[in-house]
Design a protein around this motif. Structure first.
Motif, short mmCIF file in Angstrom:
data_model
loop_
_atom_site.label_atom_id
_atom_site.label_comp_id
_atom_site.label_asym_id
_atom_site.label_seq_id
_atom_site.Cartn_x
_atom_site.Cartn_y
_atom_site.Cartn_z
N ASP A 98 60.04 63.46 54.66
CA ASP A 98 59.22 63.05 54.43
C ASP A 98 58.57 61.61 54.89
N HIS A 99 57.05 61.49 55.40
CA HIS A 99 56.81 60.67 56.74
C HIS A 99 55.99 59.18 55.54
N ALA A 100 56.39 59.09 54.29
CA ALA A 100 56.09 58.13 53.70
C ALA A 100 55.36 56.76 53.96
N ALA A 101 53.87 57.38 53.44
CA ALA A 101 52.48 57.63 55.00
C ALA A 101 52.23 55.09 54.35
N ILE A 102 52.55 55.67 52.38
CA ILE A 102 51.76 54.01 52.57
C ILE A 102 53.26 53.07 52.69
N ALA A 103 54.50 53.39 52.01
CA ALA A 103 55.53 52.80 52.55
C ALA A 103 56.55 52.40 53.43
N VAL A 104 55.84 52.97 54.88
CA VAL A 104 56.41 52.90 55.89
C VAL A 104 55.35 52.28 57.07
N ASN A 105 53.67 52.72 56.34
CA ASN A 105 52.78 51.93 57.27
C ASN A 105 53.22 50.21 56.82
N ALA A 106 53.98 50.08 55.37
CA ALA A 106 54.00 49.35 54.73
C ALA A 106 54.87 47.85 55.37
#
Length: 901
Positions: A98-106
């Motif tokens: 999973d691309h884990a949007a918020i976590a990776v963005n952070a």
């Protein structure tokens, strides 16, 4: 070893087995051999009509490191996958990330901040280029970690929530939902994370108790003409900074205290605005003062009240957490500084009635830990209420079952009270919303393929929505998107619906519910999976939840390197009842490593017993030595139990039964019994040893794949698999035969075991040297014949010689003996000269005196009416139980003393 050819006998010479199992030397080469041979891919099954079995891997977040929760997930799913593969099913374990949007963005934003820049400074394209670099490294690291945990997933099919195939499925779903009116854009109240700079969903908010206060504020009441009535209405609030945004005061329609005020207005004390006093059943009469300030722009309950009464919505907090110009004199202040200033102003104006300390739950963003701010914002929404209806029916009808069953109620309660789902996020990493706005005619285009012009006016002046979709939108499509949807692929036709969705109970709302909703919608009402298996959390040894902030996170690969992957997997599975949390400790993993070593050494003994030319054909059912009939009967029972337990998803109990059968019955008893026959040049036990070991390896393989495969490959050299399987992982799983059941053999062997245990207990109690042989008499009754037949084995296992099997106690000595009375007979051991009788007599007399004194104390306490009449009944019962225990102990001590003469 990466050859696709089966490993040769020279490489697997049973005579060259090391004296101890070395997982570090086995696991990586063996896994590479499995994968190179394509054993992880669906094979079509063992027969033409083999059923499909599919598990879709819960995609781990793309943040780099797997944790113990992932290790548990891998252990459970791989066990189920390997079991079904060995059953002959057409098996697919579909992996993905999973691309884990918020976590990776952070993560990327933090890296930029350390460099003194930001995503806005470098721009969207550069930001995404940098993110994709991180993705490439992280994905390969996660796949490697899964391989080290033994995951037999089909890696050739690994999916990613941001790859082209999943992009197509996301856009197709969005387009269809939009066209059906189930996706809409509206200005509504959302949870806003100031730190992430994005909206988050309700279930991404964690509530933690924090100390705060109830501020009781006086609002002056005015009549219809706006004249003060001289009466105040008091409200209690935990967020005085939102008072400037109040648009009503609400009371319960059944509250007599305020009935006369309904229809009048009140004055907002910070800015003098007049607001109506209304009634609403959402107001609790007992809560606070019984009157509620209604602030639709900053509270979910207030927003719903505002919708019901068509109240004005005023938003006074900016996206960065500061107050805006609508807050008046508080503009520019941070929201928490504004709180202090509002309270100070209320005190100065004489409007604060009182302040009460109050601890209450406060919402925090799961990712950042920042306090969430409810704000009015223009966002994209899914009509979850409509999608929930068939999702409820899928469970109540039994089409989807939960394991454990209690989670069905949890799921249904949430679904029946679901709110619309905010799916837009104000970050750059993720699926960009497939919506384009036309600057020429203001038309909104929603499309699957990226358009170049407006579909309404054909203008090229179109721009895509800046927001991205909630991560759970794409992972909600996982059961069918990973199999190729929206394309009609062979995999989709073969493996959808899947059989099992296995994941943690903590994401039943985040993920399971959304997969059900979106899959039913996209797949014409077909459920995504038949069973939802929910495991618990893996906690630290002290029971706390593992977290990086606490410093108690355990790296599963570190454990694997130290103890072996099989040991880690077995420890996780053996302590895991569905839906319950467990603690992981070094002791548990070490015990599992000891099991792997015990299996290795027992197998080494068996394999080295086999000689060229040995006939490995099993005896006919009901024939052969009693111990052969016993172990084969027990094997059939255990095989039957394991089959039943695995089908009921009781993996922990299945693991325990196989372990106990191997260790307590095969290794500790049957192997030892067989040694006596082999030493007497009776090789009839060899076929039973080989067959039972082969079955144990097959039964254990789903749980401990490495050590079992390594041993089985050597066994396969001596006794090739009857079906020609090149590897244990594709060999047939044992199935109950029934014809080997032999209750009489089990009864007789149990009697022999009791005799041996009794001998060992007496030897231990009397502290007889372990190497010393002791004379023994067995009064066997019905078990006498079996005892005579197994006399050499009883002698060896009990270290007794000579052994006399007699018909009655009259044939056994009575002087200086120790007797053990059993349900199956008696064991009499002449002990004279084997220990210091005077010292033993003195020891027993001392213990008898202590027991007599303890009994006297208990009897005195229980004869005291003041105690028995006043003490709780449970306490008195406990004291009586202690008295009975001491009396039984005294009786045994006196019997032991009498035996000494």
């Amino acid at each position: 070893m990466t050859s696709t050819e089966p490993r040769t006998p020279a490489e697997l010479n049973p005579a060259d087995m090391a004296s101890a199992y070395e997982p570090q030397a086995v696991e990586i080469p063996l896994y590479e051999w499995w994968e190179a041979n394509g054993f992880f891919k669906p094979s079509g099954g063992r027969t033409a009509d083999s059923p499909p079995f599919c598990i879709i891997m819960p995609p781990p977040n793309l943040t780099g490191e797997l944790h113990m929760g992932h290790a548990l997930t891998t252990a459970i799913e791989d066990s189920l996958t390997r079991w079904h593969r060995m059953l002959g099913d057409d098996t697919l374990w579909q992996p993905g990330v999973d691309h884990a949007a918020i976590a990776v963005n952070a993560i990327i934003e933090r890296d930029l901040a350390r460099e003194g820049t930001s995503r806005h400074d470098i721009g969207r394209d550069a930001f995404l280029e940098r993110t994709w670099e991180f993705v490439g490294k992280s994905r390969s690291r996660i796949a490697l970690q899964h391989r080290r945990l033994g995951a037999s997933a089909d890696w050739s099919r690994e999916a990613f929530t941001m790859d082209e195939e999943r992009e197509l499925s996301v856009r197709t779903t969005f387009k269809h939902l939009y066209d059906d009116g189930l996706i809409y854009r509206a200005e509504r109240l959302i949870n806003w994370c100031v730190d992430c700079g994005s909206a988050i969903s309700d279930i991404e908010v964690d509530y933690e108790d924090e100390p705060g206060a109830f501020w009781h504020v006086r609002y002056a009441v005015v009549d219809a003409e706006g004249n003060p009535t001289g009466e105040d209405i008091i409200i209690a609030t935990t967020r005085p900074e939102t008072i400037p945004a109040d648009t009503a005061i609400a009371v319960n329609p059944e509250d007599d205290r305020y009935r006369h005020l309904v229809g009048l207005r009140a004055t907002v004390p910070t800015n003098g605005r007049l607001v109506p006093i209304i009634t609403d059943t959402a107001v609790q009469i007992e809560g606070g003062s019984g009157a509620l300030k209604v602030t639709p722009g900053h509270d979910p309950v207030d927003f719903e009240i505002g919708e019901r009464h068509d109240l004005e919505i005023i938003s006074i907090i900016n996206l960065d957490g500061t107050m805006n110009e609508l807050s008046g004199q508080y503009a520019g202040l941070d929201r928490f500084d504004a709180r202090k200033q509002v309270v100070a102003d209320l005190i100065e104006a004489g409007r604060l009635e009182k302040e009460e300390p109050y601890t209450h739950p406060v919402g925090h963003c799961q990712r950042s830990g920042t306090i969430v701010e409810p704000l009015i914002s223009m966002q994209w929404w899914v009509d979850a209420k409509t999608l929930a209806k068939p999702s409820i029916e899928a469970v109540t009808s039994g089409d989807i079952k939960f394991v454990p069953e209690r989670f069905e109620r949890v799921y249904l309660h949430w679904m029946e009270n679901i709110r619309d789902w905010c799916i837009s996020r104000q970050i750059w990493w993720g699926h960009r919303i497939p919506v384009w706005y036309c600057d020429a005619c203001e038309h909104v285009t929603v499309a699957i393929e990226t358009p170049t012009t407006c579909e309404a006016c054909d203008s090229a002046e179109i721009r895509q929505d800046e927001d991205t979709l909630d991560t759970w939108f794409s992972s909600g499509l996982w059961p069918h998107s990973t199999l190729g949807w929206p394309k009609e692929t062979p995999e989709l036709a073969r493996f959808y619906p899947t059989q099992v969705m296995e994941t943690g109970y903590d994401i039943i709302f985040f993920w399971v519910a959304r997969m059900v909703m979106l899959s039913l919608y996209n797949m014409d009402g077909r459920v995504p999976f038949e069973t939802v298996y929910l495991h618990g959390l893996v906690r630290a040894p002290d029971g706390q939840k593992m977290s990086k902030s606490k410093g108690n996170v355990v790296d599963p690969l570190t454990i694997s390197e130290k103890y072996g992957t099989d040991a880690l997997r077995f420890a996780l599975l053996s302590g895991n009842s569905p839906g319950n949390d467990q603690r992981i400790t070094d002791d548990r993993v070490e015990a599992s490593r000891n099991l792997a070593n015990k299996l290795w050494n027992a197998s080494r003994f068996v394999l080295q017993m086999v000689e060229p030319g040995d006939d490995l054909t099993l005896p006919q059912p009901g024939t052969g030595a009693i111990e052969d009939r016993w172990i084969l009967s027990r094997l059939d029972t255990v095989t039957e139990d394991v089959d039943r337990l695995m089908r009921a998803f009781e993996l922990s109990e299945a693991v325990r039964q196989v372990r106990d059968f191997f260790w307590d019955e095969f290794a500790d008893w049957y192997i030892e019994l067989s040694k006596v026959r082999v030493r007497a040049d009776d090789r009839s036990a060899i076929p039973v040893l080989v067959r039972t070991l082969d079955s144990i390896l097959r039964l254990l393989h789903p749980f401990m794949p490495f050590v079992t495969e390594e041993i089985w490959q050597r066994l396969n050299v001596l006794r090739p698999d009857p079906d020609g399987a090149p590897a244990l992982m594709v060999a047939a799983y044992p199935t109950p035969e029934g014809i080997r059941k032999d209750p009489e053999a089990e009864r007789q062997l149990t009697a022999v075991q009791e005799f041996v245990r009794a001998i060992r207990n007496v030897r231990a109690e009397k502290k007889v040297d372990a190497g010393r042989w002791v004379e023994c008499y067995i009064v066997g009754g019905d078990a006498s014949e079996t005892a005579r037949a197994l006399a050499p084995s009883i002698e060896m296992l009990g270290r007794v010689r000579p052994l006399h099997v007699v018909a009655s106690t009259a044939e056994a000595p009575t002087e200086g003996v120790v007797t053990a009375v059993l349900a199956v007979g008696q064991v009499v051991l002449p002990m004279a000269g084997l220990f210091d009788q005077d010292a033993e007599r003195e020891r027993l007399q001392k213990q008898i005196a202590e027991a007599e004194a303890a009994i006297a104390r208990q009897e005195a306490k229980l004869s005291n009416e003041a105690f028995t009449s006043k003490a709780p009944e449970a306490v008195v019962a406990k004291e009586r139980e202690r008295l009975e225990t001491e009396q039984g102990r005294l009786e045994g001590l006196r019997a032991s003393l009498a035996e000494l003469g």
